[in-house]
Design an enzyme around this catalytic site. Structure first.
Site, short mmCIF file in Angstrom:
data_model
loop_
_atom_site.label_atom_id
_atom_site.label_comp_id
_atom_site.label_asym_id
_atom_site.label_seq_id
_atom_site.Cartn_x
_atom_site.Cartn_y
_atom_site.Cartn_z
N TRP A 1 34.15 5.72 27.35
CA TRP A 1 34.10 4.87 26.15
C TRP A 1 33.31 5.54 25.03
CZ3 TRP A 1 37.45 1.10 26.05
CH2 TRP A 1 37.86 0.50 27.24
N GLU B 1 36.23 17.65 51.68
CA GLU B 1 36.36 19.04 51.26
C GLU B 1 36.56 19.05 49.74
OE1 GLU B 1 35.94 21.69 53.21
OE2 GLU B 1 35.52 20.29 54.85
N ARG C 1 33.97 8.38 23.81
CA ARG C 1 34.87 9.26 23.08
C ARG C 1 35.29 8.65 21.74
NH1 ARG C 1 38.78 12.36 27.45
NH2 ARG C 1 37.09 13.11 28.81
N HIS D 1 46.74 14.48 26.72
CA HIS D 1 46.79 13.29 27.57
C HIS D 1 48.23 12.90 27.90
CE1 HIS D 1 42.53 12.82 27.37
NE2 HIS D 1 42.51 12.57 26.08
N SER E 1 30.92 14.11 38.59
CA SER E 1 31.06 13.21 37.43
C SER E 1 31.17 11.73 37.82
CB SER E 1 32.27 13.63 36.58
OG SER E 1 32.07 14.92 36.06
N ASN F 1 42.69 18.05 29.89
CA ASN F 1 43.74 17.66 28.95
C ASN F 1 43.41 18.08 27.52
OD1 ASN F 1 45.22 16.47 30.99
ND2 ASN F 1 44.49 14.40 30.56
N ASP G 1 41.05 16.91 34.99
CA ASP G 1 40.25 17.44 33.88
C ASP G 1 41.03 18.51 33.12
OD1 ASP G 1 38.05 17.68 32.27
OD2 ASP G 1 36.92 18.96 33.64
N THR H 1 33.80 5.13 33.24
CA THR H 1 32.97 4.22 32.46
C THR H 1 32.27 4.94 31.31
OG1 THR H 1 31.21 4.59 34.10
CG2 THR H 1 32.54 2.60 34.35
N LEU I 1 53.56 6.45 49.47
CA LEU I 1 52.27 6.83 48.92
C LEU I 1 51.64 5.67 48.15
CD1 LEU I 1 50.27 9.22 48.00
CD2 LEU I 1 51.66 9.25 45.92
#
Length: 235
Positions: free
Chosen positions: A62, A197, A64, A30, A186, A15, A13, A59, A124
């Site tokens: 969209w 945690e 924006r 971004h 969210s 950007n 969160d 979802t 990873l």
């Protein structure tokens, strides 16, 4: 560290607010945030974290502005063209969670190509949650389960462990980090976060670096995860 989480999820969160604070368009935030993905993925891989789940596009995103959505659809191509060789070199495997079919064909092809290119890597797992919503994830999973029962493929005897297998992301999350100071989930990994945690860091995602991740991991190490039980000092 004595206690390293196996599965870490991050809500990336801030950007847009980062870009606004610098007088830049939201797309610049971004773009910088995509570079941060590379930084944090490499560090998580170095530390031995097994899976890193990044909330890239929900979802709800969209809603924006169209120009921002258009740029976000192009961003996977920009990111992987720049960093896929480095991900391969570091043995990082790319996966995704969500519904790709709403994205342009070019975006789908870029993501699927990255998944195939890295499929045999054993380091990873970098999981990109894109067009992802947790309620939608659970709904789709239960629709699939109901179809299997109706078609006689299985009994109507679902357990919690089996439920997880119907989700995009079956693993339970050890640590959730949300950057930029907001303190909410969210619609992200609602089932998987049952005993996670939670750490809400004030750093905007474009500025979140190795030191910020290390601070979150040290905070995680200090937590006593009891999963509903008592710690060793309680009667």
């Amino acid at each position: 560290m004595n206690k390293m989480p196996e599965t870490v999820a991050i809500i990336m969160d801030g950007n847009g607010r980062w870009a606004k604070s610098k007088g830049l368009p939201r797309t610049a935030g971004h773009k910088k945030g995509a570079d941060t993905i590379r930084t944090i993925a490499l560090e998580a891989n170095r530390l031995g974290i097994k899976k890193l789940i990044l909330y890239a596009f929900s979802t709800e995103n969209w809603k924006r502005p169209e120009d921002e959505i258009s740029y976000l659809c192009k961003l996977p191509g920009i990111f992987f063209s720049k960093y896929i060789k480095e991900l391969m070199k570091n043995n990082i495997r790319v996966t995704f969670a969500g519904e790709l079919n709403r994205f342009p064909k070019e975006t789908q092809e870029v993501i699927n190509k990255a998944v195939m290119q890295t499929a045999h890597n054993t380091g990873l797992e970098l999981c990109i949650a894109i067009n992802y919503g947790s309620r939608r994830e659970m709904l789709l999973g239960m629709q699939e389960y109901a179809r299997e029962v109706a078609e006689g493929k299985r009994e109507n005897n679902l357990t919690e462990e089996e439920f997880s297998k119907y989700l995009f992301i079956p693993e339970e999350v050890d640590l959730l980090i949300r950057t930029s100071g907001e303190e909410r989930i969210s619609n992200f990994l609602l089932w998987q976060l049952a005993y996670s945690e939670l750490i809400f860091d004030k750093t905007p995602w474009p500025d979140f670096d190795e030191k910020a991740l290390d601070a979150c991991l040290k905070e995680y190490e200090s937590r006593d995860r009891r999963f509903g039980g008592l710690n060793t000092n309680e009667n």
